[in-house]
Design an enzyme around this catalytic site. Structure first.
Site, PDB file in Angstrom:
ATOM      1  N   HIS A   1      21.490 -34.167 -14.384  1.00 40.63           N
ATOM      2  CA  HIS A   1      20.635 -34.607 -13.602  1.00 40.63           C
ATOM      3  C   HIS A   1      18.482 -34.661 -13.515  1.00 40.63           C
ATOM      4  O   HIS A   1      18.243 -34.521 -12.462  1.00 40.63           O
ATOM      5  CB  HIS A   1      20.981 -33.598 -12.540  1.00 40.63           C
ATOM      6  CG  HIS A   1      22.074 -34.455 -11.668  1.00 40.63           C
ATOM      7  ND1 HIS A   1      23.290 -35.420 -11.607  1.00 40.63           N
ATOM      8  CD2 HIS A   1      23.632 -33.349 -12.468  1.00 40.63           C
ATOM      9  CE1 HIS A   1      24.449 -35.194 -11.819  1.00 40.63           C
ATOM     10  NE2 HIS A   1      24.960 -33.893 -12.477  1.00 40.63           N
TER      11      HIS A   1
ATOM     12  N   GLU B   1       9.253 -12.257 -14.666  1.00 35.77           N
ATOM     13  CA  GLU B   1       8.262 -11.333 -13.635  1.00 35.77           C
ATOM     14  C   GLU B   1       7.553 -10.647 -14.716  1.00 35.77           C
ATOM     15  O   GLU B   1       6.948 -10.020 -14.080  1.00 35.77           O
ATOM     16  CB  GLU B   1       9.367 -10.853 -12.393  1.00 35.77           C
ATOM     17  CG  GLU B   1       9.748  -9.507 -12.714  1.00 35.77           C
ATOM     18  CD  GLU B   1      10.965  -9.343 -11.806  1.00 35.77           C
ATOM     19  OE1 GLU B   1      10.352  -9.024 -10.605  1.00 35.77           O
ATOM     20  OE2 GLU B   1      12.123  -9.185 -11.846  1.00 35.77           O
TER      21      GLU B   1
ATOM     22  N   CYS C   1       1.383  -0.943  -0.270  1.00 35.89           N
ATOM     23  CA  CYS C   1      -0.157   0.074  -0.153  1.00 35.89           C
ATOM     24  C   CYS C   1       1.116   1.099  -0.153  1.00 35.89           C
ATOM     25  O   CYS C   1       1.781   1.024   0.477  1.00 35.89           O
ATOM     26  CB  CYS C   1      -0.895   0.061   1.260  1.00 35.89           C
ATOM     27  SG  CYS C   1      -2.292  -1.720   1.065  1.00 35.89           S
TER      28      CYS C   1
ATOM     29  N   ASN D   1      -1.252   2.165   5.473  1.00 31.26           N
ATOM     30  CA  ASN D   1      -0.246   0.084   5.042  1.00 31.26           C
ATOM     31  C   ASN D   1       0.859  -0.699   6.088  1.00 31.26           C
ATOM     32  O   ASN D   1       1.062  -0.071   6.808  1.00 31.26           O
ATOM     33  CB  ASN D   1       1.632   1.667   4.217  1.00 31.26           C
ATOM     34  CG  ASN D   1       2.034   0.503   3.614  1.00 31.26           C
ATOM     35  OD1 ASN D   1       1.499  -0.872   3.396  1.00 31.26           O
ATOM     36  ND2 ASN D   1       3.203   0.513   3.641  1.00 31.26           N
ATOM     37  N   GLY D   2       0.170  -1.452   6.351  1.00 31.44           N
ATOM     38  CA  GLY D   2       0.490  -2.350   7.414  1.00 31.44           C
ATOM     39  C   GLY D   2      -0.789  -3.731   7.063  1.00 31.44           C
ATOM     40  O   GLY D   2      -1.176  -4.213   6.601  1.00 31.44           O
TER      41      GLY D   2
ATOM     42  N   LYS E   1      13.882 -11.779 -14.484  1.00 29.35           N
ATOM     43  CA  LYS E   1      13.534 -10.415 -15.339  1.00 29.35           C
ATOM     44  C   LYS E   1      12.656 -11.130 -16.053  1.00 29.35           C
ATOM     45  O   LYS E   1      11.716 -10.161 -16.067  1.00 29.35           O
ATOM     46  CB  LYS E   1      14.698 -10.289 -16.245  1.00 29.35           C
ATOM     47  CG  LYS E   1      15.177  -9.404 -14.717  1.00 29.35           C
ATOM     48  CD  LYS E   1      15.215  -8.120 -14.796  1.00 29.35           C
ATOM     49  CE  LYS E   1      15.015  -7.482 -13.601  1.00 29.35           C
ATOM     50  NZ  LYS E   1      15.264  -8.590 -12.356  1.00 29.35           N
TER      51      LYS E   1
ATOM     52  N   TRP F   1      -3.614  -2.835  -1.787  1.00 33.32           N
ATOM     53  CA  TRP F   1      -2.544  -3.929  -1.999  1.00 33.32           C
ATOM     54  C   TRP F   1      -3.281  -4.495  -0.936  1.00 33.32           C
ATOM     55  O   TRP F   1      -3.103  -5.123   0.220  1.00 33.32           O
ATOM     56  CB  TRP F   1      -1.079  -3.952  -2.265  1.00 33.32           C
ATOM     57  CG  TRP F   1      -0.390  -5.175  -2.403  1.00 33.32           C
ATOM     58  CD1 TRP F   1      -0.690  -5.775  -1.588  1.00 33.32           C
ATOM     59  CD2 TRP F   1      -0.470  -5.646  -3.723  1.00 33.32           C
ATOM     60  NE1 TRP F   1      -0.059  -6.896  -2.535  1.00 33.32           N
ATOM     61  CE2 TRP F   1       0.158  -7.007  -3.832  1.00 33.32           C
ATOM     62  CE3 TRP F   1      -0.867  -4.743  -4.922  1.00 33.32           C
ATOM     63  CZ2 TRP F   1       0.686  -7.434  -4.602  1.00 33.32           C
ATOM     64  CZ3 TRP F   1      -0.242  -5.438  -5.964  1.00 33.32           C
ATOM     65  CH2 TRP F   1       0.271  -7.428  -5.867  1.00 33.32           C
TER      66      TRP F   1
ATOM     67  N   GLU G   1      19.310 -14.794 -12.173  1.00 33.14           N
ATOM     68  CA  GLU G   1      18.456 -13.514 -12.503  1.00 33.14           C
ATOM     69  C   GLU G   1      17.895 -13.438 -14.280  1.00 33.14           C
ATOM     70  O   GLU G   1      16.437 -12.653 -14.332  1.00 33.14           O
ATOM     71  CB  GLU G   1      19.635 -11.990 -11.845  1.00 33.14           C
ATOM     72  CG  GLU G   1      19.602 -10.649 -12.854  1.00 33.14           C
ATOM     73  CD  GLU G   1      17.906 -10.310 -11.555  1.00 33.14           C
ATOM     74  OE1 GLU G   1      18.180 -10.798 -11.048  1.00 33.14           O
ATOM     75  OE2 GLU G   1      17.847  -9.357 -11.681  1.00 33.14           O
TER      76      GLU G   1
ATOM     77  N   ARG H   1       4.209   0.822  -6.368  1.00 31.18           N
ATOM     78  CA  ARG H   1       4.563   0.108  -5.007  1.00 31.18           C
ATOM     79  C   ARG H   1       3.309  -1.172  -5.670  1.00 31.18           C
ATOM     80  O   ARG H   1       3.004  -1.994  -4.982  1.00 31.18           O
ATOM     81  CB  ARG H   1       3.307   0.828  -4.208  1.00 31.18           C
ATOM     82  CG  ARG H   1       5.309   2.183  -3.331  1.00 31.18           C
ATOM     83  CD  ARG H   1       4.110   3.134  -2.634  1.00 31.18           C
ATOM     84  NE  ARG H   1       4.312   2.196  -0.982  1.00 31.18           N
ATOM     85  CZ  ARG H   1       5.200   1.938   0.039  1.00 31.18           C
ATOM     86  NH1 ARG H   1       6.242   2.815  -0.441  1.00 31.18           N
ATOM     87  NH2 ARG H   1       5.658   1.714   0.536  1.00 31.18           N
TER      88      ARG H   1
ATOM     89  N   LYS I   1       6.768  -3.529  -5.512  1.00 34.52           N
ATOM     90  CA  LYS I   1       7.778  -3.165  -5.129  1.00 34.52           C
ATOM     91  C   LYS I   1       8.221  -3.392  -4.680  1.00 34.52           C
ATOM     92  O   LYS I   1      10.037  -4.153  -4.400  1.00 34.52           O
ATOM     93  CB  LYS I   1       8.208  -1.671  -6.147  1.00 34.52           C
ATOM     94  CG  LYS I   1       9.577  -1.112  -5.995  1.00 34.52           C
ATOM     95  CD  LYS I   1      10.375  -1.698  -7.094  1.00 34.52           C
ATOM     96  CE  LYS I   1      12.062  -1.383  -7.420  1.00 34.52           C
ATOM     97  NZ  LYS I   1      12.536  -2.406  -8.534  1.00 34.52           N
TER      98      LYS I   1
HETATM   99  C1  AGP Z   1      13.985  -8.049  -8.692  1.00 36.25           C
HETATM  100  O1  AGP Z   1      13.101  -7.725 -10.240  1.00 36.25           O
HETATM  101  C2  AGP Z   1      12.406  -7.978  -7.574  1.00 36.25           C
HETATM  102  N1  AGP Z   1      11.378  -6.697  -7.934  1.00 36.25           N
HETATM  103  C3  AGP Z   1      12.202  -8.315  -6.401  1.00 36.25           C
HETATM  104  O2  AGP Z   1      13.006 -10.218  -6.515  1.00 36.25           O
HETATM  105  C4  AGP Z   1      13.065  -7.941  -5.670  1.00 36.25           C
HETATM  106  O3  AGP Z   1      14.390  -8.170  -5.634  1.00 36.25           O
HETATM  107  C5  AGP Z   1      12.951  -8.388  -4.229  1.00 36.25           C
HETATM  108  O4  AGP Z   1      11.447  -8.339  -3.790  1.00 36.25           O
HETATM  109  C6  AGP Z   1      13.653  -8.072  -3.259  1.00 36.25           C
HETATM  110  O5  AGP Z   1      13.527  -6.376  -3.056  1.00 36.25           O
HETATM  111  P1  AGP Z   1      14.939  -6.198  -1.951  1.00 36.25           P
HETATM  112  O6  AGP Z   1      15.889  -5.918  -2.755  1.00 36.25           O
HETATM  113  O7  AGP Z   1      14.332  -3.996  -2.325  1.00 36.25           O
HETATM  114  O8  AGP Z   1      15.056  -6.160  -0.460  1.00 36.25           O
END
Ligand code: AGP
Length: 608
Positions: A504, A488, A2, A101-102, A485, A75, A481, A27, A603
């Site tokens: 394996h 996601e 949120c 938010n929480g 990318k 959210w 990574e 967010r 985010k």
């Molecule tokens: C990465 O593209 C994602 N947005 C997600 O995996 C992110 O890296 C993860 O949530 C960790 O976030 P942070 O680095 O703010 O702790």
């Protein structure tokens, strides 16, 4: 998660409040709402869906002059996305509005008590209990009413409250969710992060857990739960507002990828002196770090992949044992940590709940916490013994791009610094530090070629539904990574594996509909990965390679390739990053998705 924002003061309109709320869209949210006081009293408008839906519901009201207002992007955690579950929430009198938010963990017990006392609830949310509790505690002083309310609350919160009978204040409080406040002549502000405030001010104050703020036009007072005043010096935010805008690119994500040369400069500035890494922030822990028998790293997602590179580098060059774990596992393990062990927490947002709880648990074991984050004043930064800011500027795209590049460059420098302490005189380290220092220029020279190569490759591969990324050594985190990318933002099932693991089991998946992305730079493991490529080709799978420039061996045996500049092995994860990010970006765009706001993702994951 949120997002909350509050504004009070002169020349305020509903539109300005909504515009500030839009800066928090990144967010992730499923509904939005505003509450504002004007001459006629308190007004609440809220709607499921995007902020544009809320704007339409406001009609001409959006131009209204108001005394103050709070707004929220939700959210959903308790109660699905809907108009009535959207924030702000009000009490029975309709005079009090709350944004939050929480998570209120004891909301069901509180709701039961409140309903027994005659309160009528209008939503299925946990947040609404806050509005009714403030109602019960309100005796004409909104700060006191919120302070007493917080005593009943268990869980995490960043709260904003307004009352129709006190239109000259906004009261806010935090525990476990970020909150920043500030004021200029005649105005006052609060928000979940600095982005909505950049248009109005530069000096902000970060509210700590257990603190409340009383925001008026031109003045902010901060208190503890016991009512005692808190004196907090402001933090200067250097981000310009347009650095949080798109700057002419179609999406924040690609803008932020093209920022990476500058991001790298900002990340390493002041951290290389006479060819040697220098971290002023680590001075207080220098002796502890030098004596440490091992280092523990914890992080989530992309930050975890940066941690894997850091782990390998330290083991290769500092010859120190490094344990690493995803924070969601680490926080529930029986930790074998003792006094003065070093724990490195990597989190760009500095608010990831699992990472935050992980460092809290490690601190209880007596460990020293070094955090690497991008957000000044974030909760993780304020609960660490030493903080290293990666200085990447605001990253609005949900997918981590420039912050990953910043993390890698800082971690490689930190690793080099540790290596020089523990293995002095290793000339290779000087060479690596020199290469890192030259990386911003390498990125500048390579980005336009990377953009062209990745656009071409995305056109070839965007319709596949599966992808296997594979690599060895430093290329294994790169495979993870790259896969993250792609998955996601394009929603393609992409998985990252150690190349040696394919035989394996995973190789059973491969066929002509399951292409392989081989991470195969010019390093000591290349011949092994070449064999893995042959294995995959034998299963009729198409192979895309990301390899060093002019690598004839690779180009002969793969269907397509992306070429990156030749660098020392530990720097390939860094130099390959923009290529893998751009490939994922162009695939997502080709598939018709918005790379900035991928479905189901936020985010910053500030709840478990
Ligand atoms: C990465 O593209 C994602 N947005 C997600 O995996 C992110 O890296 C993860 O949530 C960790 O976030 P942070 O680095 O703010 O702790």
């Amino acid at each position: 998660m949120c997002g909350i924002v509050g504004m009070i003061g002169q020349d305020l309109t509903v539109k300005r409040l909504i515009d500030a709320l839009k800066k928090l869209e990144y967010r992730g949210y499923d509904s939005a709402g505003v509450a504002f006081c004007d001459r006629n009293g308190l007004n609440v408008r809220k709607a499921a869906g995007r902020i544009s839906v809320l704007e339409n519901s406001l009609g001409d009201e959006i131009e209204s002059n108001i005394l103050q207002g709070i707004a929220h992007t939700r959210w959903a955690t308790h109660g699905g996305p809907s108009d009535f579950n959207a924030h702000p929430h009000t009490d029975c009198t309709g005079k009090i509005a709350v944004v939050h938010n929480g998570i209120v963990e004891n909301f069901d017990r509180l709701r039961e008590q409140l309903e027994m006392n005659g309160h009528v609830f209008k939503s299925a949310t946990d947040t609404e209990v806050i509005a009714h509790l403030v109602e019960d505690h309100y005796k004409g002083d909104l700060v006191a009413a919120l302070r007493h309310t917080l005593v009943d609350l268990e869980g995490a919160y960043a709260i904003g409250v307004i009352h129709q009978d006190q239109p000259d204040v906004i009261v806010a409080a935090r525990k476990g969710s970020p909150l920043v406040v500030g004021c200029t002549n005649g105005s006052g502000y609060m928000a979940s992060d600095v982005t909505p405030l950049l248009r109005y001010l530069r000096d902000v104050q970060f509210i700590e857990d257990g603190e409340l703020a009383c925001i008026r036009s031109g003045r902010v007072e901060i208190f503890r739960l016991d009512g005692s005043a808190v004196v907090k010096s402001p933090t200067k935010i250097t981000w310009s507002e347009d650095s949080a805008e798109k700057g002419g690119y179609p999406h924040f994500m690609i803008k932020e990828i093209f920022e990476e040369p500058q991001t790298l400069r900002n990340a390493i500035t002041g951290r290389i002196r006479k060819g040697l890494p220098y971290f002023r922030e680590l001075e207080p822990l220098k002796e502890t770090i030098e004596k440490a028998g091992s280092i523990t790293v914890l992080a989530c997602g992309t930050s975890f992949h940066a941690g894997l590179v850091f782990q390998r580098f330290l083991q290769d060059y500092a010859e120190i044992r490094v344990d690493i774990d995803v924070a969601s596992e680490f926080r529930y393990k029986n930790l074998v940590l003792k006094e003065d062990d070093i724990v490195v927490a990597i989190s760009q947002s500095g608010e990831t709940a699992d990472t935050l709880e992980g460092i809290r648990k490690a601190r209880r074991c007596g460990a020293k916490i070094v955090s690497l984050t991008n957000v000044v004043g974030s909760t993780i930064s304020r609960e660490s013994d030493a903080v290293i800011y990666i200085n990447a500027g605001p990253e609005i795209g949900v997918a981590a791009t420039k912050t990953y590049v910043a993390q890698l460059s800082v971690l490689l420098l930190m690793g080099a610094g540790l290596a020089m302490i523990r293995k002095p005189g290793n000339g290779e380290i000087f060479q690596l530090v020199n290469e890192i220092e030259g990386m911003p220029t390498v990125f500048e020279n390579v980005l336009s070629s990377a953009d062209e190569q990745c656009q071409r490759l995305a056109r070839e591969y965007y319709q596949f539904r599966h992808f296997m990324y594979m690599g060895r050594g430093y290329s294994y985190p790169t495979a993870l990574e790259g896969a993250l990318k792609l998955k996601e933002i394009s929603y393609i099932h992409a998985t990252g594996y150690q190349a040696g693991e394919l035989k394996h089991g995973p190789i059973a998946l491969l066929d002509r509909d399951f292409p392989v992305f081989a991470i195969i730079p010019e390093d000591g493991l290349k011949s092994k990965t070449l064999s893995n490529i042959m294995e995959t080709r034998a299963r009729d799978a198409r192979v895309v390679a990301i390899c060093s420039v002019d690598d004839r061996e690779v180009s002969k045996i793969v269907n397509s390739r992306i070429e990156v500049p030749k660098v020392s092995p530990p720097l390939y994860p860094l130099v390959m990053s923009p290529f893998l990010q751009l490939f994922a970006y162009y695939v997502a765009v080709a598939r018709g998705y918005d790379p900035d706001k991928p479905r189901n993702l936020a985010k910053s994951v500030t709840v478990e």
